[in-house]
Design a protein around this motif. Sequence first.
Motif, PDB file in Angstrom:
ATOM      1  N   TRP B 172      69.007 -84.666 -60.464  1.00 41.62           N
ATOM      2  CA  TRP B 172      69.964 -85.035 -59.760  1.00 41.62           C
ATOM      3  C   TRP B 172      71.133 -84.102 -59.584  1.00 41.62           C
ATOM      4  CZ3 TRP B 172      71.399 -90.267 -62.529  1.00 41.62           C
ATOM      5  CH2 TRP B 172      69.970 -91.147 -62.398  1.00 41.62           C
ATOM      6  N   PHE B 175      70.214 -81.601 -56.867  1.00 36.39           N
ATOM      7  CA  PHE B 175      70.533 -81.945 -55.593  1.00 36.39           C
ATOM      8  C   PHE B 175      71.895 -82.230 -55.308  1.00 36.39           C
ATOM      9  CE2 PHE B 175      66.052 -83.079 -55.977  1.00 36.39           C
ATOM     10  CZ  PHE B 175      65.804 -82.623 -54.891  1.00 36.39           C
ATOM     11  N   ALA B 176      72.843 -82.684 -56.204  1.00 40.47           N
ATOM     12  CA  ALA B 176      74.107 -82.899 -56.175  1.00 40.47           C
ATOM     13  C   ALA B 176      74.795 -81.295 -55.656  1.00 40.47           C
ATOM     14  CB  ALA B 176      74.745 -83.310 -57.199  1.00 40.47           C
ATOM     15  N   THR B 179      73.638 -79.443 -52.644  1.00 38.12           N
ATOM     16  CA  THR B 179      74.096 -80.133 -51.466  1.00 38.12           C
ATOM     17  C   THR B 179      75.645 -79.694 -51.465  1.00 38.12           C
ATOM     18  OG1 THR B 179      72.747 -81.740 -51.438  1.00 38.12           O
ATOM     19  CG2 THR B 179      75.016 -82.113 -50.149  1.00 38.12           C
ATOM     20  N   LEU B 239      82.827 -86.613 -44.963  1.00 39.02           N
ATOM     21  CA  LEU B 239      81.199 -86.508 -45.648  1.00 39.02           C
ATOM     22  C   LEU B 239      81.617 -85.594 -47.074  1.00 39.02           C
ATOM     23  CD1 LEU B 239      78.902 -85.187 -42.819  1.00 39.02           C
ATOM     24  CD2 LEU B 239      78.861 -87.396 -44.261  1.00 39.02           C
ATOM     25  N   PRO B 242      83.005 -88.191 -50.144  1.00 37.67           N
ATOM     26  CA  PRO B 242      81.995 -89.017 -51.312  1.00 37.67           C
ATOM     27  C   PRO B 242      81.049 -87.959 -51.731  1.00 37.67           C
ATOM     28  CG  PRO B 242      81.240 -89.300 -48.769  1.00 37.67           C
ATOM     29  CD  PRO B 242      82.698 -88.930 -48.809  1.00 37.67           C
ATOM     30  N   LEU B 243      81.133 -86.916 -51.163  1.00 39.23           N
ATOM     31  CA  LEU B 243      80.062 -85.853 -51.896  1.00 39.23           C
ATOM     32  C   LEU B 243      80.655 -85.237 -52.804  1.00 39.23           C
ATOM     33  CD1 LEU B 243      77.968 -83.755 -51.629  1.00 39.23           C
ATOM     34  CD2 LEU B 243      79.229 -82.307 -50.411  1.00 39.23           C
ATOM     35  N   SER B 246      80.685 -87.756 -55.520  1.00 39.79           N
ATOM     36  CA  SER B 246      79.572 -87.793 -56.467  1.00 39.79           C
ATOM     37  C   SER B 246      79.062 -86.786 -57.218  1.00 39.79           C
ATOM     38  CB  SER B 246      78.519 -88.097 -55.223  1.00 39.79           C
ATOM     39  OG  SER B 246      78.207 -86.833 -54.602  1.00 39.79           O
ATOM     40  N   VAL B 247      79.670 -85.651 -56.719  1.00 35.57           N
ATOM     41  CA  VAL B 247      79.086 -84.364 -57.562  1.00 35.57           C
ATOM     42  C   VAL B 247      79.639 -84.184 -59.140  1.00 35.57           C
ATOM     43  CG1 VAL B 247      79.242 -81.818 -57.903  1.00 35.57           C
ATOM     44  CG2 VAL B 247      79.124 -82.767 -55.603  1.00 35.57           C
ATOM     45  N   VAL B 250      77.770 -87.121 -60.831  1.00 37.01           N
ATOM     46  CA  VAL B 250      76.453 -86.880 -61.236  1.00 37.01           C
ATOM     47  C   VAL B 250      76.417 -86.157 -62.471  1.00 37.01           C
ATOM     48  CG1 VAL B 250      74.057 -85.781 -60.512  1.00 37.01           C
ATOM     49  CG2 VAL B 250      75.232 -87.236 -59.001  1.00 37.01           C
ATOM     50  N   PHE B 253      76.861 -88.070 -65.251  1.00 34.14           N
ATOM     51  CA  PHE B 253      75.579 -88.716 -65.660  1.00 34.14           C
ATOM     52  C   PHE B 253      74.881 -87.771 -66.698  1.00 34.14           C
ATOM     53  CE2 PHE B 253      75.116 -91.400 -61.583  1.00 34.14           C
ATOM     54  CZ  PHE B 253      76.268 -92.198 -62.142  1.00 34.14           C
TER      55      PHE B 253
END
Lengths: 180, 473
Positions: B172, B175-176, B179, B239, B242-243, B246-247, B250, B253
Amino acid sequence: MPIQEGTYGLLAEFDTPSDLVRAAQTAYASGYRRMDCYTPYPVEEAAAAIGFHRDNVSLICLIGGLLGVVAMFSLETWISVWAYPLNVGGRPYYSWPAFVIPAYEWTILFSGLSAAFGMLAINGLPQVYHPLFNSPNFRSGATSDKFFLCLESTDPKFDVAESRTFLEGFEPVSVVEVEY
Amino acid sequence: MATKDTPVNDPMLDPITGEIRVIGPGHTFKSVTEKISRIVLTPHTPLGWYGGLFLAGGGATLLLIAVTWLFLRGTGIWGITQPVAWGFAIINFVWWIGIGHAGTLISAILLLFKQTWRNSINRFAEAMTIFAVVCAGMFPLIHTGRPWLGYWLFPLPFTMNVWPQFRSPLLWDVFAVSTYATISVVFWYIGMIPDLATLRDNAKSKVGQFFYGMIAMGWRGSVRHWVRYETASLLLAGLSTPLVLSVHTVISFDFAVALLPGWHTTIFPPYFVAGAVYSGFAMVLTLAIPIRKFYHLEDIVTIRHIDNMGKVMLVTGMIVAYGYGMEVFMSWYSASHWEYFMMWNRMFGPMGWSYWVLITCNIALPQLMWLRKFRSNVGLMFLMSFIVNTGMWFERFVIVVTSLTRDYLPSSWGTYKATRWDYATFVGTLGLFTFLFFLFIRLLPMIPMSELRILLPQAKIHPKDEPLPEAGD
């Protein structure tokens, strides 16, 4: 595009955004349609004055985003369920909650790229040459501190002499005839 | 608000609101353009710039040496071993990417909240984001040991028919972070296009005109273009918000999905994001304070900016403090023997000192920022920015190292000691980051001119029946 000759339009230069907006409003009210304003920072009132309200960037962004989420989620599903099924600690092949995260990232990636490049594409950029750059006062002012209104020669109401008198009525700093 | 301890006739005070101005008085469209574009277009490069570039270049060279040696000899040159297999590489990765977050916060979230004061600092904060992500992205890659196989991380059709495993947080991350890097670069570049056009039109040299002309892509400031441009900027901001959240979520995580005591906790995502913004704002201050002094930008990056950044740091610092408190509470409340031991070990174990460094730097000392006098003292805030970033580095050190050294089974306990190559790589990324930043301030507009113009009083549109203001009013 064929080589064009002759007059591109008449370019009036203003010192303040208020002058520009007033001139643009009057020009629109007098029936001019093929015209544009040029400002060194976004002046929404000027866009409204020439009757430009809607843009399609959001739609392109939405389409891009949907494409991204569908592409990544189906790729993950295809890989994990069919192409390369791998048993990791007994988790199901179709572990959709885990797939959400890369799909989420790709939604943002695709919609962001679509918004940015879509905006450039609709604006017709990159376009390194433009007739307006032939005007020296445009080059020195349009991206710095001056405000321009350009009546384009393709407008049916356009006439070099008449339109010039019309523009001079707004007492601009200058009115320049721009060649192709 | 600020009137009490500052003289009333201070020109930096707005006479109407009594607050410190976001932009100094007397600026016009032209003066803003000239002031900012001159920094880039002047043929005279300041000697200090060369000195700085040289020092930073030395750091970047150290990185090159460290990484070359790493590729020749393998990750054994680092201090990583069992049980601490993550070490400096992951600490630095999390630290750097966290620093990047403030750039996105300033450019995206503050834009959505219509905080116009951010207009003057957003460009270099975004540049900081990109350079921080460059430094961050390198670490997991070189930590894999075989970085030339890095493309295996992506779902590409190989002849071996091997595909990535999408249930792993480490994937993940790929991708995080990729992006995040892409969107940050695009947002930064799109934001810069109108200013590049300004540079193109103001450049005197042929090389400058060509270079800025090409990258400005023929921007001419048509209001139709501006409308679409504004929509695209807002969308990118919407955009990125939230990006950016999320980064770091993640990234947290990577830890939280593992079962290790001290990692397996639900508080990690919010407290990682807050910590990221905290350290990022500290880094913005570290960069902004010397730059505004060196380039005499005190009337564009004002005390108001420094004060506001101090407030944001205070808030995010308090969220981080809550996170630490909740960790301690949960290790007791969970009634888990392992969690309880982890917290005891973290505070009083062999590496306990690092926990107290973290508490001092991240929680105790930043409380000074409650004082307005402190927040508007440029020198002290500069010092504080270093303290906070030291603290945030130690936070990642504590999380990575103390949890890994002593997990469930005492027979597998170990210790961790960084080698000189660990330090060289870390110092090297600091050098690379600074080097890229020096290039940026010399070659690209570091303050968004088009956005500053909006802040000027002349930008107000007056309707027909009102008299026009005098020029410079």
